[in-house]
Design a protein around this motif. Structure first.
Motif, PDB file in Angstrom:
ATOM      1  N   PRO A  12      28.119  77.374 -81.940  1.00 28.56           N
ATOM      2  CA  PRO A  12      28.424  76.260 -82.849  1.00 28.56           C
ATOM      3  C   PRO A  12      27.209  75.728 -83.607  1.00 28.56           C
ATOM      4  O   PRO A  12      27.324  75.338 -84.778  1.00 28.56           O
ATOM      5  CB  PRO A  12      28.995  75.190 -81.907  1.00 28.56           C
ATOM      6  CG  PRO A  12      29.569  75.957 -80.771  1.00 28.56           C
ATOM      7  CD  PRO A  12      28.623  77.109 -80.576  1.00 28.56           C
ATOM      8  N   PHE A 161      36.494  73.961 -85.636  1.00 28.02           N
ATOM      9  CA  PHE A 161      35.443  74.603 -84.853  1.00 28.02           C
ATOM     10  C   PHE A 161      34.160  74.745 -85.676  1.00 28.02           C
ATOM     11  O   PHE A 161      33.059  74.445 -85.197  1.00 28.02           O
ATOM     12  CB  PHE A 161      35.907  75.981 -84.373  1.00 28.02           C
ATOM     13  CG  PHE A 161      34.860  76.750 -83.635  1.00 28.02           C
ATOM     14  CD1 PHE A 161      34.531  76.418 -82.332  1.00 28.02           C
ATOM     15  CD2 PHE A 161      34.196  77.806 -84.245  1.00 28.02           C
ATOM     16  CE1 PHE A 161      33.557  77.124 -81.639  1.00 28.02           C
ATOM     17  CE2 PHE A 161      33.217  78.517 -83.569  1.00 28.02           C
ATOM     18  CZ  PHE A 161      32.898  78.178 -82.256  1.00 28.02           C
ATOM     19  N   ILE A 162      34.297  75.188 -86.913  1.00 27.13           N
ATOM     20  CA  ILE A 162      33.131  75.351 -87.781  1.00 27.13           C
ATOM     21  C   ILE A 162      32.458  74.004 -88.026  1.00 27.13           C
ATOM     22  O   ILE A 162      31.232  73.908 -88.092  1.00 27.13           O
ATOM     23  CB  ILE A 162      33.542  76.008 -89.112  1.00 27.13           C
ATOM     24  CG1 ILE A 162      33.996  77.454 -88.859  1.00 27.13           C
ATOM     25  CG2 ILE A 162      32.380  75.996 -90.111  1.00 27.13           C
ATOM     26  CD1 ILE A 162      34.606  78.132 -90.067  1.00 27.13           C
ATOM     27  N   GLY A 164      32.324  71.691 -85.922  1.00 25.99           N
ATOM     28  CA  GLY A 164      31.770  71.204 -84.667  1.00 25.99           C
ATOM     29  C   GLY A 164      32.432  69.933 -84.185  1.00 25.99           C
ATOM     30  O   GLY A 164      31.861  69.182 -83.386  1.00 25.99           O
ATOM     31  N   TYR A 167      35.685  68.793 -80.206  1.00 24.26           N
ATOM     32  CA  TYR A 167      35.222  69.658 -79.131  1.00 24.26           C
ATOM     33  C   TYR A 167      35.863  69.236 -77.801  1.00 24.26           C
ATOM     34  O   TYR A 167      36.468  68.175 -77.666  1.00 24.26           O
ATOM     35  CB  TYR A 167      33.700  69.598 -79.006  1.00 24.26           C
ATOM     36  CG  TYR A 167      33.131  68.213 -79.160  1.00 24.26           C
ATOM     37  CD1 TYR A 167      33.229  67.283 -78.138  1.00 24.26           C
ATOM     38  CD2 TYR A 167      32.520  67.830 -80.351  1.00 24.26           C
ATOM     39  CE1 TYR A 167      32.723  66.008 -78.276  1.00 24.26           C
ATOM     40  CE2 TYR A 167      32.003  66.550 -80.505  1.00 24.26           C
ATOM     41  CZ  TYR A 167      32.106  65.645 -79.470  1.00 24.26           C
ATOM     42  OH  TYR A 167      31.615  64.377 -79.617  1.00 24.26           O
ATOM     43  N   MET A 177      30.618  75.893 -74.547  1.00 23.30           N
ATOM     44  CA  MET A 177      29.693  75.945 -75.669  1.00 23.30           C
ATOM     45  C   MET A 177      28.934  74.627 -75.818  1.00 23.30           C
ATOM     46  O   MET A 177      29.430  73.574 -75.403  1.00 23.30           O
ATOM     47  CB  MET A 177      30.454  76.228 -76.975  1.00 23.30           C
ATOM     48  CG  MET A 177      31.051  77.613 -77.074  1.00 23.30           C
ATOM     49  SD  MET A 177      31.939  77.819 -78.644  1.00 23.30           S
ATOM     50  CE  MET A 177      32.005  79.603 -78.751  1.00 23.30           C
ATOM     51  N   PHE A 179      27.960  71.951 -78.371  1.00 21.71           N
ATOM     52  CA  PHE A 179      28.311  71.460 -79.704  1.00 21.71           C
ATOM     53  C   PHE A 179      27.268  70.443 -80.156  1.00 21.71           C
ATOM     54  O   PHE A 179      27.011  69.456 -79.452  1.00 21.71           O
ATOM     55  CB  PHE A 179      29.715  70.845 -79.696  1.00 21.71           C
ATOM     56  CG  PHE A 179      30.804  71.864 -79.528  1.00 21.71           C
ATOM     57  CD1 PHE A 179      31.310  72.538 -80.625  1.00 21.71           C
ATOM     58  CD2 PHE A 179      31.307  72.174 -78.273  1.00 21.71           C
ATOM     59  CE1 PHE A 179      32.297  73.503 -80.486  1.00 21.71           C
ATOM     60  CE2 PHE A 179      32.294  73.133 -78.114  1.00 21.71           C
ATOM     61  CZ  PHE A 179      32.793  73.796 -79.224  1.00 21.71           C
ATOM     62  N   PRO A 190      35.574  75.055 -75.719  1.00 19.93           N
ATOM     63  CA  PRO A 190      35.828  75.213 -77.155  1.00 19.93           C
ATOM     64  C   PRO A 190      37.313  74.980 -77.438  1.00 19.93           C
ATOM     65  O   PRO A 190      38.073  75.902 -77.749  1.00 19.93           O
ATOM     66  CB  PRO A 190      35.407  76.662 -77.427  1.00 19.93           C
ATOM     67  CG  PRO A 190      35.659  77.361 -76.130  1.00 19.93           C
ATOM     68  CD  PRO A 190      35.360  76.353 -75.044  1.00 19.93           C
ATOM     69  N   GLN A 192      38.928  73.732 -79.773  1.00 21.81           N
ATOM     70  CA  GLN A 192      39.448  74.082 -81.098  1.00 21.81           C
ATOM     71  C   GLN A 192      39.963  75.524 -81.115  1.00 21.81           C
ATOM     72  O   GLN A 192      40.962  75.832 -81.762  1.00 21.81           O
ATOM     73  CB  GLN A 192      38.361  73.930 -82.179  1.00 21.81           C
ATOM     74  CG  GLN A 192      37.550  72.659 -82.090  1.00 21.81           C
ATOM     75  CD  GLN A 192      36.243  72.887 -81.346  1.00 21.81           C
ATOM     76  OE1 GLN A 192      36.205  73.601 -80.351  1.00 21.81           O
ATOM     77  NE2 GLN A 192      35.184  72.268 -81.819  1.00 21.81           N
TER      78      GLN A 192
END
Length: 297
Positions: A12, A161-162, A164, A167, A177, A179, A190, A192
Motif C-alpha cells: 500500500p 485499496f489504492i 489506502g 483499511y 499489510m 497502510f 486488507p 478492501q
C-alpha cells in the motif's frame, strides 16, 4: 518467501493514488475506478438487452444508466454526510458538494467520503422515478440491472485499496499489510481486497447465474439485498470502524447495523413478491376463462 511477504505487506505504501497532478488539481485512480465500474455494469446490461432477455430500448438504457449514476453519486455523498459525519457537515455545509476546504483559506480537497448504503438508496430512488416517468416496470428494471451491479463494486473497492482507505483491523497474520494512513505501524487486514472479492466477484457470480432460474418478478433485488448484507456484515469484522464513530451498537459497526437492515428488508421484500407472484398465478387462469388474458403490471 520472506521477500514476498515483505513486498506484500508494504505494497500500500508503494502505490500512489494520484495519476497526475496539475497545480492544486489531482486526478486519482479512485475516480477512474468509478468510471470502470459504471462501464462494466452498463456493458453487462446492454449484453442482456441485445440477447433479448428484456424488451427495453437502448435509448431507455442510456438515459436510465445516466440517471442511476447521478443517483449513486448524490445518494452516496448524502448518505456519508447523514450516516457517518452529520455533526461535522452541519458546521461545514459548503463542503458537502464543494471540493474545497475553507477552514484555513481555500484549499482544494476533493470530495471525500461516500456511503455505500446512501448510494444504494439513491440508485433505487433514481430507477423508481425513471420507471414512473417512462411507464416502465420498476421490478423488471431491477431484475435487469441487479445481477450486473456487484461487478462494479470490485473496481470501487480496488479504488479504496489504492487510496489506502477503509483499511482493516490489526492482525498478526502474514498477509496483513501496513497502510500509511492507518494509526500506528501495525499489520492490518486488507479488508478492501476482501470486499472487492466477496462483495464484487463472489456475489456477481451468484446473482449472474441465479438470474437464469429466478421466476419471481423483482426477486433479484431481494436476493441482492440479502446477499450483500450478509457478505458485508461478516467482512465488517475485519474492517476498522470509522474512527469518529467506533462501534455504535454493542460490538457492531455502523456498516453492520445498516447491513442487518438490508437483510431484513430483502427477506421482507422477497416474501411480499413471492405472495404477489402466487396470487397472480392463481388469478391468471380465472381471467383467461372469461375471455381476456392477464398482463404483467
Amino acid at each position: 518467501m520472506n521477500e514476498f511477504w515483505k513486498w506484500w505487506q508494504n505494497l500500500p505504501g508503494q502505490i500512489s493514488p494520484v495519476i497526475f497532478e496539475l497545480g492544486g488539481f489531482k486526478l486519482q485512480y479512485y475516480g477512474l475506478m468509478y468510471l470502470a465500474g459504471f462501464a462494466a455494469i452498463y456493458s453487462l446490461v446492454m449484453y442482456r438487452v441485445k440477447n433479448k432477455e428484456f424488451n427495453i430500448s437502448s435509448n431507455h438504457i442510456e438515459s436510465l444508466s445516466t440517471m442511476m449514476i447521478i443517483g449513486v453519486l448524490l445518494g452516496g455523498r448524502l448518505g456519508y454526510v447523514i450516516f457517518y459525519n452529520l455533526s461535522y457537515y452541519l458546521k461545514h455545509p459548503l463542503e458537502i458538494f464543494i471540493p474545497f476546504s475553507f477552514a484555513d483559506g481555500i484549499t482544494f480537497t476533493g470530495i471525500s467520503g461516500m456511503s455505500y448504503h446512501g448510494g444504494l438508496i439513491g440508485v433505487i430512488a433514481a430507477a423508481w422515478i425513471f420507471s414512473l416517468r417512462n411507464k416502465l416496470d420498476f421490478w423488471e428494471i431491477s431484475d435487469l440491472y441487479v445481477p450486473a451491479v456487484p461487478l462494479g463494486y470490485t473496481f470501487g473497492r480496488l479504488g479504496n485499496f489504492i487510496n489506502g482507505e477503509l483499511y482493516g483491523r490489526i492482525t498478526t497474520a502474514p498477509f496483513g499489510m501496513y497502510f500509511p494512513y492507518a494509526p500506528g505501524p501495525a499489520l492490518r487486514h486488507p479488508s478492501q481486497l476482501y470486499e472487492a472479492f466477496f462483495e464484487g466477484i463472489f456475489l456477481f457470480v451468484i446473482l449472474w447465474n441465479l438470474r437464469k432460474y429466478n421466476q419471481i418478478r423483482g426477486a433479484m433485488i431481494a436476493f441482492y439485498l440479502m446477499g450483500y448484507g450478509i457478505v458485508r456484515f461478516f467482512i465488517e469484522f475485519f474492517r476498522e470502524p470509522d474512527a469518529h464513530m467506533g462501534f455504535i451498537f454493542l460490538s457492531f459497526s455502523a456498516g453492520q447495523v445498516l447491513c442487518s437492515a438490508m437483510v431484513i428488508a430483502g427477506a421482507g421484500l422477497y416474501l411480499y413478491l413471492y405472495q404477489e407472484n402466487k396470487s397472480r398465478m392463481m388469478l391468471e387462469p380465472v381471467k383467461n376463462s372469461i375471455g381476456y388474458s392477464y398482463k404483467r403490471p
